[in-house]
Design a protein around this motif. Sequence first.
Motif, PDB file in Angstrom:
ATOM      1  N   UNK A 544       0.843  -1.195   0.000  1.00  0.00           N
ATOM      2  CA  UNK A 544       0.000   0.000   0.000  1.00  0.00           C
ATOM      3  C   UNK A 544       0.881   1.249   0.000  1.00  0.00           C
ATOM      4  N   UNK A 545       0.437   2.264  -0.724  1.00  0.00           N
ATOM      5  CA  UNK A 545       1.165   3.528  -0.849  1.00  0.00           C
ATOM      6  C   UNK A 545       1.456   4.113   0.535  1.00  0.00           C
ATOM      7  N   UNK A 546       2.649   4.656   0.661  1.00  0.00           N
ATOM      8  CA  UNK A 546       3.056   5.306   1.901  1.00  0.00           C
ATOM      9  C   UNK A 546       3.433   6.756   1.634  1.00  0.00           C
ATOM     10  N   UNK A 547       4.532   6.976   0.915  1.00  0.00           N
ATOM     11  CA  UNK A 547       5.068   8.321   0.718  1.00  0.00           C
ATOM     12  C   UNK A 547       4.344   9.073  -0.399  1.00  0.00           C
ATOM     13  N   UNK A 548       4.414  10.409  -0.387  1.00  0.00           N
ATOM     14  CA  UNK A 548       3.806  11.208  -1.455  1.00  0.00           C
ATOM     15  C   UNK A 548       4.306  10.831  -2.849  1.00  0.00           C
ATOM     16  N   UNK A 549       5.576  10.477  -2.975  1.00  0.00           N
ATOM     17  CA  UNK A 549       6.115  10.126  -4.292  1.00  0.00           C
ATOM     18  C   UNK A 549       5.412   8.908  -4.878  1.00  0.00           C
ATOM     19  N   UNK A 550       4.997   7.980  -4.032  1.00  0.00           N
ATOM     20  CA  UNK A 550       4.298   6.778  -4.492  1.00  0.00           C
ATOM     21  C   UNK A 550       2.875   7.119  -4.939  1.00  0.00           C
ATOM     22  N   UNK A 551       2.255   8.044  -4.218  1.00  0.00           N
ATOM     23  CA  UNK A 551       0.936   8.538  -4.610  1.00  0.00           C
ATOM     24  C   UNK A 551       1.017   9.249  -5.955  1.00  0.00           C
ATOM     25  N   UNK A 552       2.032  10.081  -6.102  1.00  0.00           N
ATOM     26  CA  UNK A 552       2.229  10.825  -7.343  1.00  0.00           C
ATOM     27  C   UNK A 552       2.440   9.892  -8.526  1.00  0.00           C
TER      28      UNK A 552
END
Length: 577
Positions: A544-552
């Motif tokens: 599951x996504x954690x950091x903002x870069x992964x969301x981006x």
Amino acid sequence: MSQLILTVHTGMHDAAAAVFEDYSLRAAVQLERLTRYKGDGRQYPDLCIDEVLGIVGATRKDVDVLGASRCEFPTEFYRNIRGARWIREKYRKYVEKNTRRYMVREFLRYNTPHVDDIFNVAKFRQAGGFRDDTHVFFYNHHESHALATLFYTQWDDALLVTADAGGDSVNYSHRHFTNGTLKTIYGGEECLVSPLPIDSVARAYMAMTAALGFIPLRHEGKLTGLAAFGQPILTEKIASHFSVDEAGRLHSDFASYPQMERFIHTLAAQVSREDASASIQKMFEDKLLLSIRRLLQRHKSPRLGVAGGAFANVRLNRMLAENLPIEQIFIFPAMGDEGMPAGGGLCYLLQRDGLRHWLSQRRDLRDVYLGRDYTDSIDAVLGVTTGIRKTAEPPIEGAARRLTAGQLGAIYTGRMEYGPRALGARSILANPSRRETHDLLNKRLARSEFMPFAPVIAADKASTVFDINEVNSYACRFMTITCNVKPQWRERIAAVVHIDGSARPQTIERETNPLYYDILAAFERESGLPVLVNTSFNVHEEPIVNKPSECLKALADGRIDFVVTTRGIYECTAEPA
């Protein structure tokens, strides 16, 4: 005086760490969320240690108590590796690239249950950068699972059952809490220097997972989903090798786990993967249901607390809730080994304070948002990234309108969830009214077509759509159990209804996650539906996504159409990468 307690689980899979300030669980993170390797237990969880301490604003020198599971540790800390074994360990380190040893095997090798006999605790503490007076303790695998199910309730009487693929020389533990006492029936410290029994139905499930071409300890949920499409034609053959005695103990007639695995592989090759899945699922349900039924006959209790990897199986949990004479079931949300640090801290506190005081500190579990909060940085990252724009829409109403129109959106808010389920902090949301939403999510996220997606609904409306009652309501807060979808709703929310008419709902209240709740309420105003699809914010085979870069990256790759935060809605203006 309050103590800062750091607890870790050291692998071999699902490594994790947690921080307590006395009885308050302040932070907890799985290693996979930091390394981006699913189920990671390949290394000692130093990354997790620094992450959870950073979340609470502490360093290793602030730690008063360090608790660890008795699992994998670097070879350098073991006292008894000398002579020929020392040479062998050099080969393992430099040729096989294996630098760790499983502590329980060393207990068995030297026939001792005492850590100090085999392990240099002082050297371990110093190498970790902790103070010389930091107290180090090693907690019991199954006790950690069990205590987490009891502490987060207000029960005065409960049967506590754990089951998994093994830990501290047992695959199960049974405990009974009644009249202010907690009794270990089976699976405690007395088993530590005994060989691991060949009795685990979880290992049989893992063997079937491998036999069908999936990855054990990762893809068991795929079999749970597939089971509804098949017939349990092999169940009797598998079940004939397992038995349950009158005390509720499970046994098998396999001489070894390799023998069990060969048997399962041979059977699986004879039928479709759907029938194989249905067969192992039914055996799994039948044996654990019978075991717990017999335990309840001897140790009568109106409530059942369960944990351990076996209870990640949401269909099993439903069977227990619907077929046992109990008033309530609770499954600790981080039910697998990633949840052990939470239970490990409770093990220490029980030893420190005694049961009476420990019981006085119990509390309901409102949420498991225990990771790092990136709210400020996610908006900063999205707001300055080329090809990403913030829209003029208000986040709640805008997200609801987009979801009603059929877009896929991700909610990214507050602290990351602890455990295997996305619960509205790192979730993908979608309109459940269209069956094609299921296919679209599978295509965008590269997931399996037979896996159902989960619904989210406000707690005060849940019983109008799902068969949610006093028995399963606490479990439904954390999406750890399936239940029936009422027939009149099945077509209306088709994207979250499995082929057998079931769903795995999450119920929410506004106080735990206002943005999540308000988007759901706005979606109901727009669409007339009180339910949204909630699936984890990740591509298949990624954590599951954690950091903002992964969301981006997910937004730029076109996995989702928009991201909603407390401060706005963001969308990609460029073609997906």
